[in-house]
Motif scaffolding. Structure first.
Motif, short mmCIF file in Angstrom:
data_model
loop_
_atom_site.label_atom_id
_atom_site.label_comp_id
_atom_site.label_asym_id
_atom_site.label_seq_id
_atom_site.Cartn_x
_atom_site.Cartn_y
_atom_site.Cartn_z
N ILE A 31 0.82 -1.22 0.00
CA ILE A 31 0.00 0.00 0.00
C ILE A 31 0.84 1.26 0.00
O ILE A 31 0.29 2.35 -0.18
N GLY A 32 2.16 1.16 0.21
CA GLY A 32 2.98 2.36 0.30
C GLY A 32 4.15 2.40 -0.65
O GLY A 32 4.86 3.41 -0.69
N ASN A 33 4.43 1.33 -1.41
CA ASN A 33 5.55 1.30 -2.33
C ASN A 33 5.03 1.29 -3.76
O ASN A 33 3.96 0.79 -4.06
N ALA A 34 5.88 1.82 -4.66
CA ALA A 34 5.50 1.89 -6.08
C ALA A 34 6.77 1.88 -6.92
O ALA A 34 7.89 2.08 -6.43
N LYS A 35 6.58 1.62 -8.21
CA LYS A 35 7.70 1.63 -9.15
C LYS A 35 7.93 3.06 -9.64
O LYS A 35 7.01 3.76 -10.05
N THR A 36 9.23 3.50 -9.57
CA THR A 36 9.63 4.79 -10.12
C THR A 36 10.70 4.54 -11.17
O THR A 36 11.11 3.40 -11.44
N THR A 37 11.16 5.63 -11.75
CA THR A 37 12.21 5.49 -12.79
C THR A 37 13.52 5.05 -12.19
O THR A 37 14.40 4.57 -12.91
N SER A 47 10.06 1.45 -4.73
CA SER A 47 10.40 2.67 -4.01
C SER A 47 9.36 2.95 -2.93
O SER A 47 8.15 2.91 -3.18
N SER A 48 9.84 3.23 -1.73
CA SER A 48 8.94 3.58 -0.62
C SER A 48 8.48 5.01 -0.83
O SER A 48 9.30 5.94 -0.84
N ARG A 49 7.17 5.18 -0.96
CA ARG A 49 6.61 6.53 -1.15
C ARG A 49 6.08 7.10 0.16
O ARG A 49 5.20 7.95 0.17
N PHE A 50 6.63 6.63 1.26
CA PHE A 50 6.31 7.18 2.57
C PHE A 50 7.46 6.81 3.49
O PHE A 50 8.28 5.93 3.18
N GLY A 51 7.56 7.50 4.59
CA GLY A 51 8.58 7.19 5.58
C GLY A 51 7.96 6.48 6.77
O GLY A 51 6.79 6.70 7.10
#
Length: 1721
Positions: free
Chosen positions: A75-81, A86-90
């Motif tokens: 629910i908090g990680n996603a694919k980036t370039t 990638s964790s999109r939260f701390g």
């Protein structure tokens, strides 16, 4: 592991050891750029702790801690370039340990979730993993209801164009996520709820908008994505569709609904999706924390910080700014720990040290978070009404450009800025900063979601109304700041404003400060993750990029300090305690510092490896490990020595034990061997005998077997021959039977086929008729019961069809079995033919001998062949028919199955409709329940208002009653010269006729009627309570008394005139007495006749079971009637005797005068019509006859006749009163019996109706109806019994309370008797002087006064008290406290007379004060406050549990013990209501002259009115005159009222009710004048009125009275002002007016529109057609036809219980009150 190369396990082990060794909390800070491996490092650290420590319980806490990772990653990680995960939260995870350093639980805090990724992804990026996992698992059966598809089908998952990650299976990841949720205790229902909300977000992203014009848009009707979203979320489609395309705008007094453009609607949709996802993220985090929480107390913890790394993209926005700001703070913390604090520690301890330069990023942090920094300017711009990203960028340039070296402006852009971070320069685009910082979501959309039927969805928004702490608020990084309408709520005005000031940046900054505090309170350990390259290539290392990262994060300076510094340090005491085992006894000195120096010189020879500071010893790297190794070796050697000794002792004991056991084993083994040899010999002999007998047995058995086999073979051979002969005979017989059966079967199949065709035609026709009937039934059916019956019929039909199918299957099986039998028969016949052929072949050999028989045999063979062919052809026909029948049966089965499926579908549809109708019924029932509750509340308020109006009327009548009573006493007791006062008989007669309603009540106290009439008795409270229950009776008495007063005056005048003419009229009284007796006799006859008629009516009309001669009610009635008739007869005889005696006396004394006077009086009496006039005339005659020379006692010598007359008169009165009371009781009983008879008749009729209805029903329905009726009857009886039980319980509780009071009184009497006995026994004993300590301050909170000082107390405390002096100098409510303390003392003494007298005097005195000074606002307010306080004190100290909740233990001791003053509480409540109504009247009298001038005529805003309307009367010409009232005058008067009420200590709730009443008066008078004045109905006057109303609202806001309901009373005036200002032309305007003016009646709206007058040429009059349109639209509205508001209306007042925290024993009585005769107890 600590000595290994850098490894994540080594860092984790070091943290774990330091926690156990130093007993201090630890932190592991994992940092690095995006994609460097921070999340994986944090997972391995947590895995190490879970493996090493284990859990303290059997709940496998370590598995739960590790299971939180898959959930948070999905629910908090996603694919980036730069990173596929990638964790999109701390997050900061605190792993808790107990005293044995085992895991007991964990807690997680999250920071700044990137919500924008939910609605937008850059190229080659993905949304959060959970969305793709859902799409990949869409084909699972439990996910079918989500109606998902491929990820490319949704707008929120296809924007990046890269829905798949190489090497990752989203379906498997979904399984891992669900398994982790189950492990953490998230139930399946909650998991499906989470997936349902996520699917709803995906469908919401597909909602499209169509532009209607530039400022509005619409959603296509029945838009599929929105329908799916509303179904999943459980919200109303129309409501959600409306608020997605509209928004609500609110001003200070108005609320508008405005359409929005397509772009705004799209942004609002995306904002809603982000808000829902953020709330769901917070909910999941909270549930994870609940699962990881432990009830065991936490001893220490290790925190693992996995926070986003430094990020820089082509387009950097608000999220990258916050991420880099957090990394700046972490880098500063690293610098503080590693560089600054380290070097400051060396300087403090005076260690020789050369300072090392390092990069300090404090200026960059100041640029971001200091005053007038970037975040400060961003928050300031968000507060501006028209703030934009461009204006914020210009403020940044003006503030920091060329002033701060770290801030730069790009050359080719005016909407961006550059910040020099510790890692690199980053260019940020200003677009979207303000919107993301505000994080705005429309509140109307949130309200729609809160009203969802899906239970989990409103749970997500429960924290919107709560105050959010910085830690919890930043769990998602942003707190939604919804636009709340400006209409004031009932909460505090400043509370919501403070919450809305917290922007996302402000909350994120607070959360970072808390994180830094947590990290600074622990020992940090750093894990620096280095990214090998920027392209996600495996086995590729970019040296320059790695060095750049090492330099940016300060690793190189750290290496320099570690090489040159002293990383380890111990205080001298800690070093001594730790390494005491390395010292010898002679090395230990009293000086710990010197001891440590001596030991270190011996242990470490190189003095450069350590340094001695002031308080600590500093070691270089590796030296503490060396000392730990020495310590461990020393401890290991000691352990080995201990082990050696223990092991030797244990082995010696083991050897002795083994030797003893070996001897024992040898003894037992040798004996066992001897026994075995003897046994072997015995077995050998026995075996020889067994072999002999066994061989003999085997030979004998073999012979028997052979003999039996021979016999069996013979029997089988003989049987075979016999069976062959039998078969031959049997075949011939069965062939005949087969032919018969086959022919019968063919006939039956033809019959069944024809019957089936006929039945099929009948079914088709019946189905057609049934469909028609079904349509009719569908039209008629509207109740759930019909569906149930239809459902039952369908089930029966399905079961019949199923039974029919089973029977046909059984028939089919039977036919198949017959076919198999025929095949078996055919096979047997073929075998038979074969055997015949073989026999014929044998016979051919015999034919050679008998050639004559050959021809015949050949012919027989030919016949047999023909038979064979014929049987074969018959077999083929049978097989064809069997196949055809099989096909037909299969076709029939398929048709039946199709019909079955259709019926099932119809059944499901009917069930669905039943469920829907049940839901609709529940919804309608809920709505009805809400409406009924509202109606009950309105009825309660109406009843309360009616009661208070009656109370007001009662008080008015009571005052009038007192006045009339005083006037009557003055008229009756006027002193006359020469008249002699007689006994109190006249006053008793007067009371008899004046207060006839109270005769029955006062029978037990005859002495009261004999008191002199001039002595005025004070009003008793018991009498007051009785009078209160008979308000209607008082009204009648008022009229009667008025008539009596008038007649009395006329009678007095007449008596004076006749007194001079006829001095001797003594006989007139006798004549009057005779007339009175005749009247009484006739009245007795009438009563007797009425009783006889009543007896007949009862005997005729009553039911036979009630009026039967043996019935108890009949017997009681007959006994009462007979007793009454006997009393009437006796009374008649007495009256006749008395009449004869009086007539004889009358004839003896002055016959002439008496006859003349009596004739005159007879004429006057005949003119009088009722008994009241006769009574008044009789009283007048008594008054005039007081001066007569002859006395009635002198009629005979000894006065016996007079005594007899007096006795008979008293008996006559007594009998008359008894007769009246019995008449009333008989009438009541007769009425009750009539009511019972009527109810029985109704019950009988109802039973007959039910019986008639039941007879028309079928038997089953009749039984059901009778059962239902019986159930309802039993339910009603049960309810009645429950009510009776409750009444009995209340009676029992009351009796128990009285019993306790009586028991206490008896105990006190016994104690009093003992005290009375004790002094006589102790008189003779010598008394020694004893020093008794006196407790001066231990008071009981009571005041003692003497009975004769009661009037003085009331006079000083109530009658002569000045409210202004008390309000200024003393505590509020002091008179009420003093009175209650006096009541407490009387209760303590158990003196009921004193309590009753004090309360009665208090209430009467308050009424006198209010009657005397009722026009003074201060006086009325003062006594209203004190009356309420006195009432609250009686409740607070009554001893009832409901009023003792807020008391202290000391206050509970002060409760009343002997008396229950609940009735007096009601009296005080009524008195408070009367005072409140008087206060409202005073307010109205003061405010009424000000309202019209201040609210309408005075121009508060100068110049708005402009030119006055032409052709109008000059009614506003007095505006400029001096002395007119303005709005400020009204506000000053309101301030005066409010300050006076506050000074008097009035309850806040009561003040709110007073303010509400004041505002109602202002609004009603203003609106009434507006409706009556044409010159006031203009656009400018509407603006003036709205401004004045806003000033009144501002006054309410200043006084914190917005929740008092006062503003709602001004709603009609506000709507009238709005009506003057809105457009009044088109139909849309008419619709807007009808929806806006809901507080105005139709007559008021039409009146305002008719009176509307334009001031200038730009305005127009309202057209007649427009007014008619308004009337047509409002014709269905049910409102009052009254035009004007009732300005005299008073809202019902309530007095909520408000306990006092003031202790009674601490109250001091000031000397200024003059109450020196009262003493404190």
């Amino acid at each position: 592991m600590g000595d290994m190369d850098p490894h994540i396990f080594a860092v984790a082990e070091e943290a774990y050891k330091q926690m156990a060794r130093d007993e201090r909390n630890q932190s592991i800070i994992v940092s690095g750029e995006s994609g460097a491996g921070k999340t994986v490092s944090a997972k391995y650290a947590m895995r190490y702790f879970a493996t090493v420590s284990g859990s303290a319980s059997e709940a496998n806490v370590e598995e739960k801690v590790l299971a939180s990772n898959p959930i948070m990653e999905s629910i908090g990680n996603a694919k980036t370039t730069r990173n596929d995960n990638s964790s999109r939260f701390g997050k900061y995870i605190e792993i808790g340990f107990d005293k044995r350093y085992r895991i007991i639980g964990a807690n997680m805090r999250t920071y700044l979730l990137e919500k924008s990724r939910v609605v937008f992804q850059a190229e080659e990026e993905r949304n959060y993993h959970i969305f793709y996992q859902l799409c990949a698992s869409a084909k699972l059966p439990e996910f079918k209801m989500l109606r998902l598809g491929n990820a490319d089908d949704f707008n929120y998952t296809q924007q990046g164009g890269s829905p798949v990650i190489e090497g990752v299976d989203d379906a498997k990841e979904m399984a891992h996520t669900r398994q982790a949720c189950t492990l953490l205790g998230i139930s399946e229902s909650h998991q499906m709820g989470i997936f349902r909300i996520l699917a709803g977000i995906l469908h919401l992203g597909n909602v499209g908008f169509t532009s209607r014009d530039a400022d509005s848009c619409t959603i296509p009707p029945k838009h599929e994505p929105l329908c799916i979203f509303c179904d999943l979320m459980g919200v109303d489609y129309e409501e959600m569709c409306h608020w997605l395309c509209h928004r609500k705008l609110a001003t200070a007094t108005e609320t508008y609904i405005k359409p929005i453009s397509k772009l705004q609607a799209t942004n609002a949709r995306d904002a809603l999706a982000k808000h829902i996802y953020a709330k769901l993220f917070n909910w999941i985090v909270d549930n994870v924390n609940q699962a990881l929480h432990s009830a065991v107390k936490q001893h220490s913890f290790i925190g693992v910080l996995d926070i986003y790394g430094f990020e820089t993209f082509e387009i950097n926005s608000f999220e990258q700014f916050c991420i880099n700001y957090a990394n700046e703070k972490l880098q500063q913390q690293f610098n503080m720990h590693v560089f600054k604090l380290e070097q400051e520690e060396y300087m403090k301890e005076q260690i020789p040290w050369t300072l090392i330069d390092f990069y300090d990023n404090q200026p960059c942090i100041n640029l971001i978070e200091s005053k007038l920094g970037i975040l400060d300017l961003l928050d300031e711009e968000c507060k501006m009404p028209k703030g934009t990203d461009d204006t914020w960028a210009q403020k940044l340039y003006n503030t920091h450009l060329n002033k701060c070296t770290l801030f730069e402006k790009p050359r080719l852009s005016n909407k961006a800025f550059i910040i020099q971070h510790f890692a690199d320069k980053v260019e940020y685009q200003c677009e979207g900063f303000l919107e993301k910082n505000k994080d705005t979501v429309f509140e109307e959309q949130i309200k729609v979601l809160k009203s969802s039927k899906f239970k989990m969805l409103p749970e997500l928004f429960q924290d919107d109304e709560k105050a959010i702490s910085p830690t919890s608020a930043t769990s998602s990084g942003r707190t939604p700041l919804t636009r709340i309408p400006a209409k004031p709520t009932k909460g505090r005005p400043g509370q919501m404003a403070k919450e809305h000031k917290k922007t996302v940046g402000h909350q994120f900054r607070n959360s970072l400060h808390l994180l830094m505090e947590t990290l600074n309170a622990t020992t940090p350990h750093y894990v620096r993750c280095i990214k090998p390259n920027d392209f996600k290539f495996p086995f590729t290392f970019d040296e320059k990029r790695a060095v750049q990262q090492l330099r940016a994060c300060g690793v190189l300076e750290t290496i320099r300090i570690s090489a040159a510094g002293f990383p380890s340090r111990w205080t001298y005491q800690e070093f001594f305690s730790r390494y005491r085992v390395l010292m010898k006894q002679k090395d230990v000195l009293s000086d710990r510092k010197q001891t440590c120096k001596n030991v270190l010189e011996k242990l470490i020879l190189d003095k450069d490896k350590y340094q001695f500071g002031k308080t600590k010893i500093f070691f270089r790297a590796g030296q503490v490990a060396y000392l730990e190794k020495l310590r461990a070796d020393k401890l290991r050697a000691a352990c080995i020595r201990i082990q050696k000794t223990i092991r030797g002792w244990l082995l010696r004991k083991k050897y002795l034990r083994m030797r003893k056991a070996a001897i024992t084993v040898q003894r037992y083994v040798r004996g066992y061997q001897a026994r075995c040899y003897a046994k072997f010999l015995r077995r050998t002999k026995a075996a020889t005998i067994i072999q002999k007998y066994w061989r003999m047995f085997v030979v004998c058995r073999r012979y028997k077997i052979r003999r039996a086999a021979t016999i069996v073979l013979q029997s089988y051979l003989r049987g075979f021959l016999a069976r062959n002969r039998y078969r031959k005979i049997l075949r011939e017989h069965k062939a005949v039977i087969i032919q018969k059966r086959v022919r019968g079967w063919l006939a039956r199949t033809h019959y069944k086929r024809s019957m089936h065709a006929i039945i099929y035609l009948q079914c088709c026709f019946r189905r057609m008729m049934a469909k028609r009937e079904l349509k009719k039934l569908k039209i008629e059916a509207r109740s759930v019961e019909r569906y149930k019956k239809l459902h039952i019929g369908m089930e029966n039909k399905i079961m019949q069809l199923q039974r029919k199918v089973d029977e046909q299957n059984k028939d089919y099986k039977c036919l198949v079995e017959k076919l198999t039998n025929l095949e078996g028969i055919y096979n047997s016949e073929t075998e038979k033919l074969r055997s015949d052929l073989e026999r014929l072949q044998l016979s051919e050999e015999e034919a050679k001998v008998a050639t004559g028989r050959v021809l015949s045999l050949q012919e027989e063979i030919a016949k047999l062949r023909k038979d064979l062919e014929q049987t074969r052809s018959e077999k083929k026909c049978i097989e064809e028919r069997a196949d055809q029948y099989k096909q037909e049966t299969e076709q029939l089965v398929s048709n039946l199955k199709e019909e079955n499926t259709l019926l099932k579908q119809e059944k499901e549809a009917l069930n669905h409709r039943i469920v829907e109708q049940a839901k609709e019924m529940t919804e309608t029932m809920e709505k009805k329940l809400v409406e009924e509750t509202k109606q009950l509340e309105l009825d309660l308020n109406d009843e309360r208002l009616r009661y208070q109006n009656l109370l007001n009327e009662f008080s008015r009548l009571e005052e009038r009653y007192d006045d009339l009573k005083e006037e009557m006493t003055l008229m009756v007791h006027v002193p006359k010269p020469g008249h002699r006062r007689t006994d109190s008989t006249h006053s008793s007669n007067e009371s008899e006729y004046t207060f006839s309603s109270e005769i029955a009540e006062m029978e037990d106290i005859p002495s009261r009627t004999e008191e002199p009439s001039e002595k005025k008795v004070p009003l008793d409270m018991s009498l007051f309570l009785k009078l209160q229950k008979r308000v209607t009776e008082l009204e009648q008495e008022k009229q009667v008394m008025q008539d009596e007063l008038d007649r009395k005056e006329e009678q007095v005048l007449r008596s004076k005139a006749k007194e001079e003419e006829r001095p001797q009229i003594r006989g007139a009284e006798l004549e009057y007495e005779s007339l009175k007796r005749q009247e009484l006799e006739s009245e007795n006859k009438k009563l007797k006749n009425e009783l006889n008629e009543l007896r007949k009516a009862l005997s005729e009309k009553s039911a036979p079971e009630v009026t039967a001669p043996g019935a108890p009610a009949y017997r009681v009635l007959m006994e009462q009637l007979t007793s009454v008739s006997e009393e009437l007869d006796v009374r008649k005889e007495e009256v006749l005797i008395l009449r004869s005696q009086l007539v004889s006396q009358k004839e003896a004394i002055h016959p002439k005068n008496t006859m003349t006077d009596s004739t005159i009086l007879l004429e006057d009496v005949q003119k009088m019509k009722d008994k009241g006039e006769i009574a008044q005339a009789y009283i007048g005659l008594k008054e005039t006859n007081r001066s007569s020379a002859l006395d009635y006692r002198e009629l005979n010598e000894d006065g016996e006749l007079w005594l007899v007359y007096e006795g008979l008169k008293q008996a006559n009165r007594l009998l008359e009163s008894q007769l009246q009371s019995q008449k009333r009781s008989h009438e009541n009983e007769a009425e009750a019996l009539r009511g019972e008879i009527q109810s029985l008749k109704e019950e009988n009729n109802r039973q007959q109706q039910l019986l008639a209805q039941n007879l028309q029903l079928p038997p089953e329905a009749r039984i059901e109806a009778s059962l239902q009726h019986e159930i309802t009857r039993l339910t009603n009886e049960n309810l009645d019994l429950m009510e009776q039980l409750e009444k009995q319980d209340k009676t029992v509780r009351k009796l128990k309370k009285q019993l306790k009071v009586f028991a206490k009184k008896i105990g006190e009497l016994e104690v009093g008797q003992m005290e009375n006995i004790s002094p006589g026994q102790i008189i003779d004993e010598p008394i020694r002087p004893v020093n008794i300590p006196r407790k001066e301050k231990d008071f009981q909170g009571m005041l003692e006064y003497k009975k004769e000082d009661e009037q003085k107390l009331v006079k000083n405390l109530i009658l002569e008290l000045k409210p202004r002096g008390v309000a200024v100098n003393l505590i509020p409510g002091l008179p009420a406290y003093i009175l209650f303390m006096c009541v407490r003392h009387a209760d303590y003494l158990n003196d009921d007379q004193k309590v009753r007298s004090l309360l009665t005097s208090t209430i009467n005195s308050i009424k006198k004060v209010l009657k005397k000074r009722g026009d003074d606002f201060e006086t009325v307010s003062f006594w209203l406050s004190n009356t309420c306080r006195f009432l609250h004190c009686l409740k607070q100290y009554s001893g009832e549990e409901g009023f003792m909740k807020h008391n202290t233990s000391r206050q509970n001791e002060h409760c009343l013990t002997n008396f229950d003053l609940a009735e007096y509480r009601q009296v005080l409540s009524d008195l408070a209501i009367q005072i409140y109504q008087q206060l409202v009247r005073v307010l109205e009298n003061i405010l009424q002259p000000m309202i019209v001038s201040g609210m309408l005529e005075h121009e508060t805003i100068q110049g708005v009115s402009g030119v006055k309307p032409t052709g109008l009367r000059k009614r506003t010409s007095s505006i400029a005159d001096e002395g007119t009232y303005t709005l400020d005058s009204i506000l000053r008067q309101l301030n005066s009222f409010h300050s006076v009420m506050c000074q008097h200590g009035m309850d806040p709730e009561l003040i709110k009710q007073v303010v509400k009443q004041m505002f109602y008066i202002v609004g009603a008078i203003t609106l009434n004048n507006l409706l009556l004045r044409k010159d006031m109905c203009s656009w400018s006057k509407g603006m003036q009125i709205r401004y004045n109303v806003s000033q009144l609202e501002e006054w309410l806001r200043d006084k914190n009275l917005m929740n008092s309901g006062a503003k709602e009373t001004l709603e009609p005036l506000i709507q009238a002002a709005q009506l003057l200002q809105v457009k009044k032309k088109t139909d849309d305007d008419a619709e807007a007016i009808c929806s806006m003016c809901n507080a105005l009646t139709t007559a008021q709206i039409v009146k305002v529109l008719n009176l509307y007058t334009p001031v200038n040429e730009f305005e127009e009059r309202v057209s007649v057609s427009f007014i008619r349109t308004i009337q047509m639209r409002l014709r269905d509205r049910k409102d009052s036809p009254q035009l004007l508001m009732d300005a005299k209306h008073i809202f019902p007042v309530t007095f909520p219980f408000n306990p006092s925290s003031l202790a009674l024993e601490t109250i001091q009585i000031p000397a200024s009150l003059g109450l020196g005769f009262i003493s404190r107890v």
